[in-house]
Design a protein around this motif. Structure first.
Motif, PDB file in Angstrom:
ATOM      1  N   PHE A  70      -0.115  -4.655 -12.723  1.00 29.29           N
ATOM      2  CA  PHE A  70       0.739  -3.544 -11.517  1.00 29.29           C
ATOM      3  C   PHE A  70       0.214  -2.429 -11.366  1.00 29.29           C
ATOM      4  N   TYR A  71      -0.206  -1.627 -12.303  1.00 31.16           N
ATOM      5  CA  TYR A  71      -0.687  -0.381 -12.467  1.00 31.16           C
ATOM      6  C   TYR A  71      -1.895  -0.070 -11.449  1.00 31.16           C
ATOM      7  N   LEU A  72      -2.785  -1.189 -11.496  1.00 25.22           N
ATOM      8  CA  LEU A  72      -4.044  -1.168 -10.558  1.00 25.22           C
ATOM      9  C   LEU A  72      -3.553  -1.468  -9.203  1.00 25.22           C
ATOM     10  N   GLN A  73      -2.600  -2.307  -9.099  1.00 26.42           N
ATOM     11  CA  GLN A  73      -2.289  -2.720  -7.595  1.00 26.42           C
ATOM     12  C   GLN A  73      -1.517  -1.624  -7.149  1.00 26.42           C
ATOM     13  N   SER A  74      -0.484  -0.752  -7.872  1.00 24.87           N
ATOM     14  CA  SER A  74      -0.109   0.459  -7.171  1.00 24.87           C
ATOM     15  C   SER A  74      -0.954   1.374  -6.930  1.00 24.87           C
ATOM     16  N   LYS A  75      -1.997   1.538  -7.692  1.00 24.34           N
ATOM     17  CA  LYS A  75      -3.058   2.697  -7.506  1.00 24.34           C
ATOM     18  C   LYS A  75      -3.879   2.213  -6.140  1.00 24.34           C
ATOM     19  N   ILE A  76      -4.023   1.050  -5.853  1.00 26.49           N
ATOM     20  CA  ILE A  76      -4.696   0.493  -4.700  1.00 26.49           C
ATOM     21  C   ILE A  76      -3.961   0.735  -3.559  1.00 26.49           C
ATOM     22  N   LEU A  77      -2.716   0.735  -3.683  1.00 22.63           N
ATOM     23  CA  LEU A  77      -1.504   1.085  -2.662  1.00 22.63           C
ATOM     24  C   LEU A  77      -1.727   2.479  -2.021  1.00 22.63           C
ATOM     25  N   ARG A  78      -1.494   3.159  -3.268  1.00 24.29           N
ATOM     26  CA  ARG A  78      -1.477   4.813  -3.045  1.00 24.29           C
ATOM     27  C   ARG A  78      -2.693   5.202  -2.419  1.00 24.29           C
ATOM     28  N   ASP A 135      -4.658  -8.301  -3.664  1.00 23.15           N
ATOM     29  CA  ASP A 135      -4.481  -9.692  -4.035  1.00 23.15           C
ATOM     30  C   ASP A 135      -4.979 -10.238  -5.304  1.00 23.15           C
ATOM     31  N   LEU A 136      -6.165  -9.527  -5.920  1.00 26.04           N
ATOM     32  CA  LEU A 136      -6.728  -9.711  -6.928  1.00 26.04           C
ATOM     33  C   LEU A 136      -6.273  -9.137  -8.154  1.00 26.04           C
ATOM     34  N   ASN A 137      -5.343  -7.948  -7.871  1.00 27.75           N
ATOM     35  CA  ASN A 137      -4.507  -7.210  -9.024  1.00 27.75           C
ATOM     36  C   ASN A 137      -3.287  -7.969  -8.854  1.00 27.75           C
ATOM     37  N   ASP A 138      -2.933  -9.095  -8.558  1.00 27.93           N
ATOM     38  CA  ASP A 138      -1.364  -9.353  -8.329  1.00 27.93           C
ATOM     39  C   ASP A 138      -0.786  -9.715  -9.683  1.00 27.93           C
ATOM     40  N   PRO A 139       0.284  -9.026 -10.269  1.00 32.63           N
ATOM     41  CA  PRO A 139       0.697  -9.505 -11.485  1.00 32.63           C
ATOM     42  C   PRO A 139       0.978 -10.891 -11.926  1.00 32.63           C
ATOM     43  N   GLN A 140       1.307 -11.605 -10.793  1.00 33.08           N
ATOM     44  CA  GLN A 140       1.776 -12.924 -11.226  1.00 33.08           C
ATOM     45  C   GLN A 140       0.564 -13.727 -11.153  1.00 33.08           C
ATOM     46  N   LYS A 141      -0.846 -13.270 -10.889  1.00 38.73           N
ATOM     47  CA  LYS A 141      -2.069 -14.082 -11.079  1.00 38.73           C
ATOM     48  C   LYS A 141      -2.733 -13.420 -12.289  1.00 38.73           C
ATOM     49  N   GLY A 142      -2.165 -12.660 -13.147  1.00 36.45           N
ATOM     50  CA  GLY A 142      -2.702 -12.043 -14.280  1.00 36.45           C
ATOM     51  C   GLY A 142      -3.368 -10.561 -14.025  1.00 36.45           C
ATOM     52  N   GLY A 143      -3.065 -10.096 -12.944  1.00 38.06           N
ATOM     53  CA  GLY A 143      -3.516  -8.688 -12.686  1.00 38.06           C
ATOM     54  C   GLY A 143      -2.473  -7.802 -13.174  1.00 38.06           C
ATOM     55  N   LYS A 149      -8.029  -7.269  -0.465  1.00 36.80           N
ATOM     56  CA  LYS A 149      -8.749  -7.940  -1.329  1.00 36.80           C
ATOM     57  C   LYS A 149      -8.627  -7.732  -2.783  1.00 36.80           C
ATOM     58  N   LEU A 150      -8.324  -6.198  -2.848  1.00 38.72           N
ATOM     59  CA  LEU A 150      -8.135  -5.512  -4.036  1.00 38.72           C
ATOM     60  C   LEU A 150      -6.737  -5.819  -4.671  1.00 38.72           C
TER      61      LEU A 150
END
Length: 152
Positions: free
Chosen positions: A110-118, A100-108, A97-98
């Protein structure tokens, strides 16, 4: 014209050039040496601090991401694993959920997306370590029983 006057002034002596070069080299070496020594002291102190805080409260730092288990759980908004047990489905649901919400192509971000992955990787690593430890303890309690196959 100015350089010719400078060469004949009493302050300039042709044999003084090597002294000036030597002073520049010595001064540079001192500055570099002091900077290197200070950097070494800071690195040593940082290493000692990290070793001292490594195992406190189960918050050892994961080397590649720098996240503690508590930080990872806060990022994904899940409970920390208790005794190596956690609801991995809940972790994956929150991650997806998080992420997908922070997808850079949807305006999210990338930094937050990588933090979520880590954060997900950190929690999974903690669970794997707990499973390995439990398997080792179980093997120690039961003893090692190799499977023996007999030829007929």
């Amino acid at each position: 014209m100015v350089s010719a006057l400078f060469m004949f002034s009493p302050a300039f002596r042709p044999d003084a050039a090597h002294r000036i070069v030597t002073q520049v080299v010595v001064t540079g070496a001192r500055v570099f040496g002091r900077a290197f020594a200070e950097a070494y002291k800071q690195a040593s102190a940082s290493s000692k601090y990290a070793q001292a805080n490594k195992g406190k409260n189960g918050n050892s730092t994961f080397a590649s991401s720098g996240l503690t288990l508590d930080e990872a759980c806060k990022i994904l908004n899940v409970k920390p694993p208790q005794g190596g047990e956690t609801n991995l489905e809940n972790v994956m649901e929150r991650f997806k959920k998080l992420f997908d919400l922070n997808d850079p192509q949807k305006g999210g971000s990338f930094y937050l997306q990588s933090k979520i992955l880590r954060a997900r990787e950190r929690i999974e690593m903690e669970i794997r370590q707990a499973e390995r430890k439990a398997a080792q303890e179980k093997e120690l309690q039961e003893g090692w029983n190799p499977k023996v196959y007999k030829d007929r």
